[in-house]
Enzyme design. Structure first.
Site, mmCIF file in Angstrom:
data_model
loop_
_atom_site.group_PDB
_atom_site.id
_atom_site.type_symbol
_atom_site.label_atom_id
_atom_site.label_comp_id
_atom_site.label_asym_id
_atom_site.label_seq_id
_atom_site.Cartn_x
_atom_site.Cartn_y
_atom_site.Cartn_z
ATOM 1 N N ARG A 36 0.920 -1.218 -0.083
ATOM 2 C CA ARG A 36 -0.056 -0.069 0.062
ATOM 3 C C ARG A 36 0.911 1.226 -0.150
ATOM 4 N NH1 ARG A 36 -5.336 2.049 3.506
ATOM 5 N NH2 ARG A 36 -6.126 0.283 1.978
ATOM 6 N N HIS A 79 -7.543 0.748 -6.359
ATOM 7 C CA HIS A 79 -7.619 -0.053 -4.927
ATOM 8 C C HIS A 79 -8.359 -1.254 -5.280
ATOM 9 C CE1 HIS A 79 -7.796 -0.720 -0.914
ATOM 10 N NE2 HIS A 79 -8.790 -0.039 -0.264
ATOM 11 N N GLN A 85 -10.359 -3.541 -2.709
ATOM 12 C CA GLN A 85 -11.546 -3.095 -2.183
ATOM 13 C C GLN A 85 -12.767 -3.606 -3.115
ATOM 14 O OE1 GLN A 85 -12.409 -1.071 0.667
ATOM 15 N NE2 GLN A 85 -14.507 -1.700 0.129
ATOM 16 N N ASP A 98 -16.856 7.889 -1.078
ATOM 17 C CA ASP A 98 -15.645 7.661 -0.429
ATOM 18 C C ASP A 98 -15.289 8.984 0.115
ATOM 19 O OD1 ASP A 98 -12.923 6.814 0.067
ATOM 20 O OD2 ASP A 98 -12.156 7.056 -1.902
ATOM 21 N N CYS A 147 -16.368 2.773 1.023
ATOM 22 C CA CYS A 147 -15.139 1.877 1.425
ATOM 23 C C CYS A 147 -14.567 2.012 2.988
ATOM 24 C CB CYS A 147 -13.853 2.237 0.338
ATOM 25 S SG CYS A 147 -13.471 3.852 0.376
ATOM 26 N N ARG A 164 -13.948 -7.488 2.803
ATOM 27 C CA ARG A 164 -12.397 -7.308 2.464
ATOM 28 C C ARG A 164 -11.529 -8.518 3.080
ATOM 29 N NH1 ARG A 164 -10.210 -2.561 2.316
ATOM 30 N NH2 ARG A 164 -8.845 -3.664 1.004
HETATM 31 N N1 NVA Z 1 -9.694 7.231 -1.588
HETATM 32 C C1 NVA Z 1 -9.338 6.741 -0.429
HETATM 33 C C2 NVA Z 1 -9.350 5.451 -0.229
HETATM 34 C C3 NVA Z 1 -9.191 4.933 1.306
HETATM 35 C C4 NVA Z 1 -9.661 3.421 1.676
HETATM 36 C C5 NVA Z 1 -7.806 7.085 -0.092
HETATM 37 O O1 NVA Z 1 -7.061 6.902 -1.035
HETATM 38 O O2 NVA Z 1 -7.386 7.581 1.187
HETATM 39 N N1 CP Z 2 -11.235 0.825 2.652
HETATM 40 C C1 CP Z 2 -9.744 0.541 3.219
HETATM 41 O O1 CP Z 2 -8.996 0.267 2.548
HETATM 42 O O2 CP Z 2 -9.675 0.722 4.400
HETATM 43 P P1 CP Z 2 -8.307 0.883 5.254
HETATM 44 O O3 CP Z 2 -7.652 2.129 4.597
HETATM 45 O O4 CP Z 2 -8.694 0.986 6.686
HETATM 46 O O5 CP Z 2 -7.559 -0.178 5.013
#
Ligand code: NVA
Ligand code: CP
Length: 330
Positions: free
Chosen positions: A111, A138, A141, A234, A278, A317
């Protein structure tokens, strides 16, 4: 006979469109089987003695825990590697880190910011690498989102999802591709300044049409949601974009999901409507960010409504990530 009927052994998952439609269906079937087995008290050893590295440049609750629990459930072990604690990108190149970890681990989740980092890891590690979120995509997800939709509606083809919010972030990029693959009708509803990349819209439209679905982009949060079986949103400010907070709030305020918007879908009374997010989500004052300004992308009323399936998504998830690891490692 093995529970894993996919043809994904040895593969990485960097973006969803690397999968065929059949791969996607197989993964969702495997996740549903693994979920049913866990619910009935069963555990397995499908990942016995598999060691999984979790490299995280950005924070996470769900994704990190999903990999950790999924590995443990099947006899494997996950090691969390915060980038601040390892040499990656500072004292050691991504290429060298990939080659080292690939000698020790059976799979690597990453990540972080750049898609190119996860691509380099996949190219050099010699073991499956899974994208656990980058600035662009992502994918794990959206596997959970599709499983949740399938549980709620049975079939996916023909369902209408309207995504309302920042129309060009990692979540909506991936949803456009994922929903297109399963023949859903997808609407990207966002202010013009946050409109999706036209090249991606073209690619997802072609994919959607090929699978019996469609893709529409609109700036209208009023009529845009009519007919939605699912409204998805989101956060307005993704990780790494914190400096843009005030501008985003100004642009996106008219796009907050509230009960009036949900009613405009016309699907509430028939029960063929769900709300998805999400997470993490800003729906009340219980976070540092919202303490003074309150709800952002969704009202607390919608978030807590019976049609809100956000915690099913969160649980899924784990089941879908477990399926992904089983499919690619066994
Ligand atoms: N768009 C958000 C998704 C978090 C799961 C981010 O990248 O912070
Ligand atoms: N939805 C998601 O990816 O959550 P986290 O950022 O908590 O992993």
């Amino acid at each position: 006979m093995s529970i894993n009927k996919t043809r994904l052994r040895g593969r990485s998952l960097l973006t969803l469109d690397e999968l065929s439609v059949q791969d996607m269906t197989d993964l969702l079937d495997l996740a549903a089987d693994l979920k049913a087995r866990k619910r009935s008290g069963g555990r397995g050893d499908l990942l016995l003695r598999k060691n999984i590295a979790l490299i995280f440049e950005k924070s996470s609750t769900r994704t990190r825990c999903a990999f950790t629990v999924a590995a443990a459930d099947e006899g494997g072990q996950a090691e969390y590697l915060d980038v601040h604690d390892i040499h990656l990108g500072k004292k050691e190149s991504i290429v060298d880190t990939a080659r080292v970890l690939g000698r020790m681990f059976d799979g690597i989740a990453f990540r972080g910011f750049k898609q190119s980092t996860v691509e380099t890891l996949a190219r050099c590690a010699g073991v499956p690498v899974w994208n656990a979120l980058t600035d662009d995509w992502h994918p794990t997800q959206v596997l959970a989102d599709l499983l949740t939709l399938r549980e709620q509606f049975g079939a996916l083809q023909g369902l209408r999802m309207v995504y309302v919010g920042d129309g060009r972030n990692n979540m909506v990029n991936t949803l456009m591709i994922g929903c297109a693959m399963v023949g859903m009708h997808f609407v990207n509803c966002a202010p013009a300044m946050l409109a999706p990349d036209p090249a991606l819209v073209e690619r997802a439209t072609e994919l959607a049409v090929r699978n019996g679905g469609s893709l529409k982009v609109t700036t209208d949060p009023h009529d845009g949601v009519i007919g939605a079986h699912a409204i998805y949103t989101d956060v307005w400010v993704s990780m790494g974009e914190e400096a843009q907070f005030e501008e985003r709030v100004r642009l996106l305020k008219p796009y907050r999901i509230d009960q009036a918007m949900v009613e405009r879908t016309g699907n509430l009374e028939s029960g063929r409507f769900i709300f998805l997010h999400c997470l993490p989500g800003f729906h009340n004052r219980d976070t540092e960010v919202t303490r003074t300004i309150g709800e952002l992308e969704v009202t607390d009323e919608v978030f807590e409504a019976p049609y809100s399936k956000v915690f099913d998504q969160a649980e899924n998830r784990m089941h879908t990530i477990k399926a992904l690891m089983v499919a690619t490692l066994t």
